[in-house]
Write a protein that holds these residues in place. Structure first.
Motif, mmCIF file in Angstrom:
data_model
loop_
_atom_site.group_PDB
_atom_site.id
_atom_site.type_symbol
_atom_site.label_atom_id
_atom_site.label_comp_id
_atom_site.label_asym_id
_atom_site.label_seq_id
_atom_site.Cartn_x
_atom_site.Cartn_y
_atom_site.Cartn_z
ATOM 1 N N ASN A 109 0.818 -1.219 0.000
ATOM 2 C CA ASN A 109 0.000 0.000 0.000
ATOM 3 C C ASN A 109 0.849 1.265 0.000
ATOM 4 O O ASN A 109 0.470 2.274 -0.604
ATOM 5 N N LEU A 110 2.013 1.215 0.647
ATOM 6 C CA LEU A 110 2.911 2.379 0.606
ATOM 7 C C LEU A 110 3.406 2.644 -0.814
ATOM 8 O O LEU A 110 3.503 3.802 -1.246
ATOM 9 N N ALA A 111 3.709 1.583 -1.555
ATOM 10 C CA ALA A 111 4.180 1.740 -2.935
ATOM 11 C C ALA A 111 3.081 2.306 -3.820
ATOM 12 O O ALA A 111 3.335 3.159 -4.688
ATOM 13 N N THR A 112 1.849 1.844 -3.608
ATOM 14 C CA THR A 112 0.726 2.390 -4.371
ATOM 15 C C THR A 112 0.534 3.861 -4.047
ATOM 16 O O THR A 112 0.284 4.692 -4.941
ATOM 17 N N ASN A 113 0.663 4.215 -2.769
ATOM 18 C CA ASN A 113 0.563 5.617 -2.359
ATOM 19 C C ASN A 113 1.650 6.456 -3.027
ATOM 20 O O ASN A 113 1.400 7.587 -3.482
ATOM 21 N N PHE A 114 2.870 5.900 -3.113
ATOM 22 C CA PHE A 114 3.979 6.604 -3.763
ATOM 23 C C PHE A 114 3.646 6.902 -5.226
ATOM 24 O O PHE A 114 3.857 8.005 -5.717
ATOM 25 N N TYR A 115 3.120 5.894 -5.939
ATOM 26 C CA TYR A 115 2.778 6.079 -7.345
ATOM 27 C C TYR A 115 1.716 7.176 -7.507
ATOM 28 O O TYR A 115 1.848 8.074 -8.360
ATOM 29 N N LEU A 116 0.656 7.106 -6.684
ATOM 30 C CA LEU A 116 -0.424 8.086 -6.792
ATOM 31 C C LEU A 116 0.054 9.491 -6.424
ATOM 32 O O LEU A 116 -0.432 10.478 -6.967
ATOM 33 N N THR A 117 1.018 9.554 -5.499
ATOM 34 C CA THR A 117 1.567 10.860 -5.108
ATOM 35 C C THR A 117 2.403 11.464 -6.236
ATOM 36 O O THR A 117 2.306 12.664 -6.534
ATOM 37 N N THR A 118 3.243 10.642 -6.886
ATOM 38 C CA THR A 118 4.065 11.149 -7.981
ATOM 39 C C THR A 118 3.205 11.568 -9.178
ATOM 40 O O THR A 118 3.614 12.431 -9.965
ATOM 41 N N LYS A 119 2.018 10.977 -9.315
ATOM 42 C CA LYS A 119 1.106 11.346 -10.393
ATOM 43 C C LYS A 119 0.265 12.577 -10.048
ATOM 44 O O LYS A 119 -0.528 13.046 -10.860
ATOM 45 N N VAL A 129 -12.346 13.036 -5.993
ATOM 46 C CA VAL A 129 -11.070 12.479 -6.439
ATOM 47 C C VAL A 129 -10.850 11.097 -5.827
ATOM 48 O O VAL A 129 -10.443 10.141 -6.508
ATOM 49 N N LEU A 130 -11.140 10.988 -4.541
ATOM 50 C CA LEU A 130 -10.948 9.704 -3.848
ATOM 51 C C LEU A 130 -11.852 8.629 -4.434
ATOM 52 O O LEU A 130 -11.419 7.492 -4.658
ATOM 53 N N LYS A 131 -13.103 8.991 -4.697
ATOM 54 C CA LYS A 131 -14.042 8.004 -5.232
ATOM 55 C C LYS A 131 -13.684 7.620 -6.656
ATOM 56 O O LYS A 131 -13.764 6.440 -7.038
ATOM 57 N N ALA A 132 -13.268 8.589 -7.468
ATOM 58 C CA ALA A 132 -12.936 8.313 -8.864
ATOM 59 C C ALA A 132 -11.749 7.362 -8.982
ATOM 60 O O ALA A 132 -11.666 6.566 -9.926
ATOM 61 N N ASN A 133 -10.839 7.429 -8.012
ATOM 62 C CA ASN A 133 -9.647 6.576 -8.052
ATOM 63 C C ASN A 133 -9.718 5.405 -7.077
ATOM 64 O O ASN A 133 -8.736 4.698 -6.877
ATOM 65 N N ASN A 134 -10.899 5.209 -6.469
ATOM 66 C CA ASN A 134 -11.126 4.095 -5.531
ATOM 67 C C ASN A 134 -10.101 4.105 -4.400
ATOM 68 O O ASN A 134 -9.499 3.084 -4.061
ATOM 69 N N LEU A 197 2.482 -1.430 -9.526
ATOM 70 C CA LEU A 197 1.674 -1.875 -10.660
ATOM 71 C C LEU A 197 0.173 -1.798 -10.394
ATOM 72 O O LEU A 197 -0.628 -1.862 -11.327
ATOM 73 N N VAL A 198 -0.191 -1.681 -9.118
ATOM 74 C CA VAL A 198 -1.612 -1.728 -8.762
ATOM 75 C C VAL A 198 -2.449 -0.685 -9.505
ATOM 76 O O VAL A 198 -3.499 -1.021 -10.074
ATOM 77 N N PRO A 199 -2.036 0.584 -9.545
ATOM 78 C CA PRO A 199 -2.880 1.565 -10.257
ATOM 79 C C PRO A 199 -3.046 1.253 -11.745
ATOM 80 O O PRO A 199 -4.016 1.688 -12.368
ATOM 81 N N LEU A 200 -2.105 0.489 -12.314
ATOM 82 C CA LEU A 200 -2.171 0.178 -13.744
ATOM 83 C C LEU A 200 -3.048 -1.032 -14.030
ATOM 84 O O LEU A 200 -3.758 -1.069 -15.038
ATOM 85 N N ILE A 201 -2.995 -2.053 -13.147
ATOM 86 C CA ILE A 201 -3.682 -3.311 -13.450
ATOM 87 C C ILE A 201 -4.975 -3.505 -12.664
ATOM 88 O O ILE A 201 -5.811 -4.321 -13.063
ATOM 89 N N TRP A 202 -5.132 -2.745 -11.565
ATOM 90 C CA TRP A 202 -6.295 -3.031 -10.726
ATOM 91 C C TRP A 202 -7.635 -2.772 -11.412
ATOM 92 O O TRP A 202 -8.612 -3.499 -11.155
#
Length: 531
Positions: A109-119, A129-134, A197-202
């Protein structure tokens, strides 16, 4: 037992083992649900109006405390699965596997948070925003809500890493990090990458689960019947927990906004509504897959089948099987554990088990059509009282005894006709139903479990024949070197309810509620040095 070379597990064994690990968090979740159910019902306005004696500060503090600690299971369910899966599946160093499960889930979950933060998507408190990105807060981390499915993936990956690296030997300069210490280290790295990879494949995973949910719900009233029937048909193979988890904890069981939060899964929705002070009543679309569907078969049908088996036994044998049937009925009605009764007829009359599976599924549909809304996991008398009666007439709990009575009569008639018409060898039908020797009976009476565990060990081919030994709620699960050394007849004479041969090296011995004690005694015997 001497150190054994690890056998490579088959895909069938893998899924059986995976399903078994679900029982640890689900058992806790069931108890948490009872605590939450009692606490929320006895502090509700409706109950306080009906029973004003409960409206005092000490009692209300107690009920609020029960609700608070009962909500633990709902709040931390994913992390429980992520820890329980490697803990249950690992064949050694289970503590390390469990620790790595927690590390893996957090880093994931920390890695997913990192990806979403860099984006630039996080940090954010904008609900749109939270609902749109689950996005939900997981262990204090804003991350994509992968729910139970994400936790299962983490648990499986951690188990595979543990199996591969728990005995790794590193160069002398790095030897401190070798062996079991390397497992959480490699977990940190692998799950840290997987989380990216979670934001890409989930979204693709979510589409698949949602599609399954739409397929089930498009069946209308037959959706619960399909679920209930297939769940019973999977039970003999130990695979029912996977189907149940998908419906209870993922979008396949429905998605609903509860107290301002989007929650998915039939059981998750139900428990969210339990803990939400502004919610009145329970969702029919969620409870149709939960406890209420089991109640016709568990509270009525199987006790009717047990009575039919008793009446069909030879008069001189009835006293011998009375205890077996009564303990099976108690386990079913009070504990929601049905296997001690089901395995009495599964192997001698599979067509009766098929009828039982269909009638169980039909019970799910009938409860749904009648609008009953009783949730939780077990379908026993405790669920009926706590989540039905205590929550008032709006749950339509009064329909359960009516339908259960109909199921009792139907099961009794069907089983009695089939047993006598086709001469099915249910317990007590043989001329001499007990061939257990006096020595075995004495050994059983002197053991804590009440079983002749030395005799069981001999019937399994002895300690040297056992590669691995584990258990679930009612069964011993074993891997053996030579299946030819296993004596099914002797095991059944030693009060085993049934023996399931999974493949050439794996079998299950159905014991009943005392299986944990039997397994512990077998472990002790196996550990003794051979003379």
């Amino acid at each position: 037992m001497p150190t054994q070379t690890k056998q490579k597990i088959t895909l069938w064994e893998f899924f059986q083992s995976l399903g078994k690990t679900f029982m640890l968090p689900v058992a806790l979740l069931s108890f948490c649900g009872i605590m939450l159910g009692i606490g929320s019902s006895l502090s509700s306005r409706d109950v306080l109006t009906l029973l004003p004696v409960l409206d005092n500060t000490p009692l209300q503090l107690l009920f609020t405390w029960m609700s608070k600690i009962g909500s633990f299971g709902f709040s931390f369910l994913p992390v429980m699965f992520a820890v329980a899966i490697p803990l249950g599946m690992a064949r050694d160093n289970k503590g390390v596997a469990a620790f790595a499960g927690f590390v893996g889930f957090t880093v994931f979950n920390l890695a997913t948070n990192f990806y979403l933060t860099t984006k630039g998507i996080l940090p954010s408190v904008d609900p749109l925003v939270l609902k749109a990105n689950n996005i939900q807060t997981v262990l204090g981390i804003q991350s994509i809500d992968t729910g139970i499915l994400g936790a299962i993936i983490v648990g499986i990956v951690v188990f595979l890493l543990h199996e591969r690296f728990s005995t790794i030997r590193l160069p002398d300069a790095l030897s401190f990090f070798g062996g079991t210490r390397f497992v959480p280290i490699i977990t940190l790295l692998v799950l840290g990458l997987l989380g990216l990879l979670v934001p890409l494949i989930w979204p693709w995973f979510a589409m698949g689960i949602n599609g399954l949910g739409r397929l089930i719900h498009s069946a209308g009233a037959f959706g619960p019947m399909i679920f209930g029937t297939v769940e019973r048909l999977l039970l003999p193979f130990g695979l029912q927990h996977i189907l149940v988890a998908i419906i209870r904890f993922t979008e396949a069981g429905g998605t609903m906004d509860v107290c301002g939060h989007s929650v998915s899964g039939a059981l998750t929705i139900f428990q969210a509504q339990l803990s939400c002070p502004t919610t009145h009543g329970f969702s029919e679309s969620a409870t149709q897959f939960l406890s209420q569907g089991k109640m016709p078969a568990f509270l009525g049908g199987l006790p009717g089948a047990a009575l039919a088996m008793y009446h069909c036994a030879r008069p001189e044998n009835r006293h011998k099987i009375k205890g077996l049937l009564i303990s099976g009925v108690v386990a079913c009605v009070v504990g929601g554990t049905t296997e001690p009764l089901e395995f009495l007829f599964l192997f001698v009359a599979p067509f009766l088990y098929l009828i039982h599976a269909i009638l169980t599924g039909l019970g799910f549909t009938i409860m749904s059509v009648l609008g009953v809304t009783i949730g939780n996991t077990d379908g026993n008398i405790i669920d009926f009282v706590v989540f039905g009666v205590l929550h008032g007439l709006q749950t339509k709990w009064y329909m359960v005894p009516v339908v259960a009575a109909v199921w009792f009569v139907a099961y009794y008639a069907i089983f009695r006709f089939a047993i006598t018409r086709f001469n099915i060898k249910t317990p007590g039908r043989d001329i001499d139903n007990s061939t257990t020797s006096e020595k075995s009976a004495k050994a059983a009476s002197s053991s804590k479990s009440g079983y002749d565990t030395p005799g069981i060990l001999v019937a399994l081919g002895g300690a040297d024949n056992i590669v691995s030994l584990d258990n679930c709620i009612t069964r011993l699960r074993l891997s053996v070197k030579d299946m030819k050394l296993v004596d099914d007849a002797t095991l059944k004479n030693l009060r085993a309810i049934g023996v399931v041969h999974v493949n050439e090296h794996n079998l299950q011995v159905v014991i009943g509620p005392q299986v944990q004690s039997v397994k512990d005694e077998l472990d002790y015997l196996i550990a003794q040095p051979s003379v």
